[in-house]
Design a protein around this motif. Structure first.
Motif, PDB file in Angstrom:
ATOM      1  N   GLN A   1       0.850  -1.359   0.033  1.00 22.85           N
ATOM      2  CA  GLN A   1      -0.014   0.053  -0.015  1.00 22.85           C
ATOM      3  C   GLN A   1       0.965   1.285  -0.010  1.00 22.85           C
ATOM      4  O   GLN A   1       0.559   2.247  -0.797  1.00 22.85           O
ATOM      5  N   LEU A   2       1.983   1.298   0.886  1.00 25.82           N
ATOM      6  CA  LEU A   2       2.835   2.560   0.880  1.00 25.82           C
ATOM      7  C   LEU A   2       3.711   2.556  -0.509  1.00 25.82           C
ATOM      8  O   LEU A   2       3.577   3.558  -0.970  1.00 25.82           O
ATOM      9  N   GLU A   3       3.893   1.193  -1.242  1.00 28.49           N
ATOM     10  CA  GLU A   3       4.550   1.274  -2.663  1.00 28.49           C
ATOM     11  C   GLU A   3       3.544   2.121  -3.597  1.00 28.49           C
ATOM     12  O   GLU A   3       4.089   2.867  -4.509  1.00 28.49           O
ATOM     13  N   TYR A   4       2.372   1.628  -3.529  1.00 29.48           N
ATOM     14  CA  TYR A   4       1.211   2.384  -4.509  1.00 29.48           C
ATOM     15  C   TYR A   4       1.135   3.748  -4.140  1.00 29.48           C
ATOM     16  O   TYR A   4       0.830   4.595  -5.213  1.00 29.48           O
ATOM     17  N   PHE A   5       0.945   3.901  -3.018  1.00 29.09           N
ATOM     18  CA  PHE A   5       0.867   5.536  -2.645  1.00 29.09           C
ATOM     19  C   PHE A   5       1.984   6.200  -3.213  1.00 29.09           C
ATOM     20  O   PHE A   5       1.642   7.276  -3.576  1.00 29.09           O
ATOM     21  N   CYS A   6       3.257   5.893  -2.705  1.00 34.21           N
ATOM     22  CA  CYS A   6       4.298   6.570  -3.261  1.00 34.21           C
ATOM     23  C   CYS A   6       4.387   6.718  -4.781  1.00 34.21           C
ATOM     24  O   CYS A   6       4.879   7.829  -5.200  1.00 34.21           O
ATOM     25  N   ALA A   7       3.965   5.754  -5.601  1.00 30.26           N
ATOM     26  CA  ALA A   7       3.975   5.606  -6.979  1.00 30.26           C
ATOM     27  C   ALA A   7       3.011   6.558  -7.330  1.00 30.26           C
ATOM     28  O   ALA A   7       3.363   7.345  -8.372  1.00 30.26           O
ATOM     29  N   VAL A   8       1.855   6.940  -6.827  1.00 26.93           N
ATOM     30  CA  VAL A   8       1.047   7.946  -7.189  1.00 26.93           C
ATOM     31  C   VAL A   8       1.427   9.288  -6.994  1.00 26.93           C
ATOM     32  O   VAL A   8       1.488  10.233  -7.822  1.00 26.93           O
ATOM     33  N   CYS A   9       2.190   9.434  -5.951  1.00 26.85           N
ATOM     34  CA  CYS A   9       2.799  10.889  -5.587  1.00 26.85           C
ATOM     35  C   CYS A   9       3.956  11.105  -6.519  1.00 26.85           C
ATOM     36  O   CYS A   9       4.009  12.167  -7.184  1.00 26.85           O
TER      37      CYS A   9
ATOM     38  N   ARG B   1       8.330   6.608   2.306  1.00 30.87           N
ATOM     39  CA  ARG B   1       9.643   6.330   1.533  1.00 30.87           C
ATOM     40  C   ARG B   1      10.645   5.682   2.677  1.00 30.87           C
ATOM     41  O   ARG B   1      11.552   4.875   2.296  1.00 30.87           O
ATOM     42  N   GLN B   2      10.849   6.574   3.826  1.00 27.51           N
ATOM     43  CA  GLN B   2      11.702   6.015   4.719  1.00 27.51           C
ATOM     44  C   GLN B   2      11.401   4.315   5.187  1.00 27.51           C
ATOM     45  O   GLN B   2      12.395   3.427   5.185  1.00 27.51           O
ATOM     46  N   MET B   3      10.268   4.078   5.268  1.00 24.95           N
ATOM     47  CA  MET B   3       9.859   2.776   5.783  1.00 24.95           C
ATOM     48  C   MET B   3      10.165   1.468   4.643  1.00 24.95           C
ATOM     49  O   MET B   3      10.667   0.564   4.887  1.00 24.95           O
ATOM     50  N   LEU B   4       9.728   1.946   3.271  1.00 25.52           N
ATOM     51  CA  LEU B   4       9.962   1.319   2.595  1.00 25.52           C
ATOM     52  C   LEU B   4      11.751   0.894   2.288  1.00 25.52           C
ATOM     53  O   LEU B   4      12.006  -0.306   1.926  1.00 25.52           O
ATOM     54  N   LYS B   5      12.430   1.959   2.464  1.00 27.27           N
ATOM     55  CA  LYS B   5      13.829   1.954   2.423  1.00 27.27           C
ATOM     56  C   LYS B   5      14.199   0.935   3.414  1.00 27.27           C
ATOM     57  O   LYS B   5      15.156   0.014   3.181  1.00 27.27           O
ATOM     58  N   TYR B   6      13.985   0.990   4.796  1.00 24.03           N
ATOM     59  CA  TYR B   6      14.238   0.249   5.711  1.00 24.03           C
ATOM     60  C   TYR B   6      13.800  -1.277   5.396  1.00 24.03           C
ATOM     61  O   TYR B   6      14.573  -2.015   5.776  1.00 24.03           O
TER      62      TYR B   6
END
Length: 298
Positions: A5-13, A69-74
């Motif tokens: 869900q975080l990946e999809y949201f970041c992709a929209v941004c 983005r920080q969460m996905l990187k970690y």
């Protein structure tokens, strides 16, 4: 909250719309919308403002994006470290651009696979600007892509592996198929089909401008799947512009060189060569040697 869900949201941004984000992530638009709605419901906050087909983050959405983005990187670092610890194998995260990047990696790996029995290689295929974004965010160790000169890559370490040709594609039933090359002027008023790749389109615009053609390329349709675009060309329903490697399996398409165009370098790109892990440094050294020796033997 789920990582996807975080990946999809970041992709929209980053892509500016639900549609572009779905294409980038190779999922459906409803899947992206559902992921964003789930996040908004879970945290009781509006993350996006929609304006027609476009979407942009709210003030809260911008902060959410930074944390995401920080969460996905970690999470990616965690995954890499744990896999290495458990398996004892190193990991290589390689991004390849469609056609020329895939072809260059395949040519190398098919002859050198045995060298990586102790390394887990993860391949991500995407269009160049997406690969560059992922590399800069350290989600990939290195990428292989055609350098059209759109992104100067001054903050990155890049080396040329080989060159590719961008070709103008027509059905073999098209009158132009009898030729081996065309001028920009000859194709300026021809209808073209494409897939979502802003770098390729920008490169074609540069060719038109360099030839003194005021009009932009007449791209009438864009497709999510490259195969759909090529099938349209093969059927005579449009023309296109892609790297020559993309035509390997399409006998019904003729590839024409565009006069005054020059070969495009296919490059291996890293963010920090000096600080690269052992597996990455050894891969870079070996694939570079492979293509140098290949060029010298021809």
């Amino acid at each position: 909250m789920k990582l996807y869900q975080l990946e999809y949201f970041c992709a929209v941004c980053e892509a500016g719309s639900i549609t572009n984000a779905a294409e980038r992530m190779f999922v459906t638009q409803p899947a992206v919308s559902a992921a964003v709605h789930a996040l908004e419901n879970e945290y009781s906050v509006q993350l996006l403002i929609k304006d027609g087909k476009n979407a942009r983050p709210t003030a809260e959405g911008r902060k959410f994006y930074q944390y995401a983005r920080q969460m996905l990187k970690y999470a990616d670092q965690f995954d890499t470290n744990i896999h290495t610890m458990v398996s004892g194998r190193g990991i290589l995260r390689i991004g390849v651009a469609r056609f020329s990047g895939v072809s260059a990696f395949a040519d190398y790996y098919s002859e050198n696979r045995q060298k990586y029995s102790a390394v887990s290689i993860r391949i991500a295929e995407a269009i160049p600007h997406v690969l560059l974004e992922k590399l800069r965010r350290e989600e990939l160790d290195l990428i292989i892509l055609p350098d059209h000169g759109i992104d100067k890559m001054e903050d990155l370490d890049a080396r040329t592996l080989r060159y590719t040709d961008m070709v103008y594609c027509v059905s073999t039933s098209d009158p132009l198929a009898r030729k081996t090359s065309v001028t920009v002027e000859e194709i300026a008023d021809r209808k073209m089909v494409s897939f979502e790749d802003s770098y390729k389109d920008d490169y074609l615009k540069k060719l038109f401008a360099a030839a003194g053609v005021d009009d932009e390329p007449m791209i009438v349709s864009r497709f999510e799947q490259v195969s759909t675009m090529l099938e349209m060309i093969e059927a005579g329903l449009g023309t296109g512009f892609i790297p020559r490697e993309g035509l390997r399996y399409y006998t019904g398409i003729a590839a024409l060189h565009i006069e005054r165009d020059t070969p495009v370098p296919v490059k291996l790109v890293q963010k920090n060569a000096a600080g690269a892990r052992k597996e990455v440094a050894e891969f870079v050294e070996d694939i570079t040697r492979f293509f140098v020796e290949k060029a010298m033997s021809h």
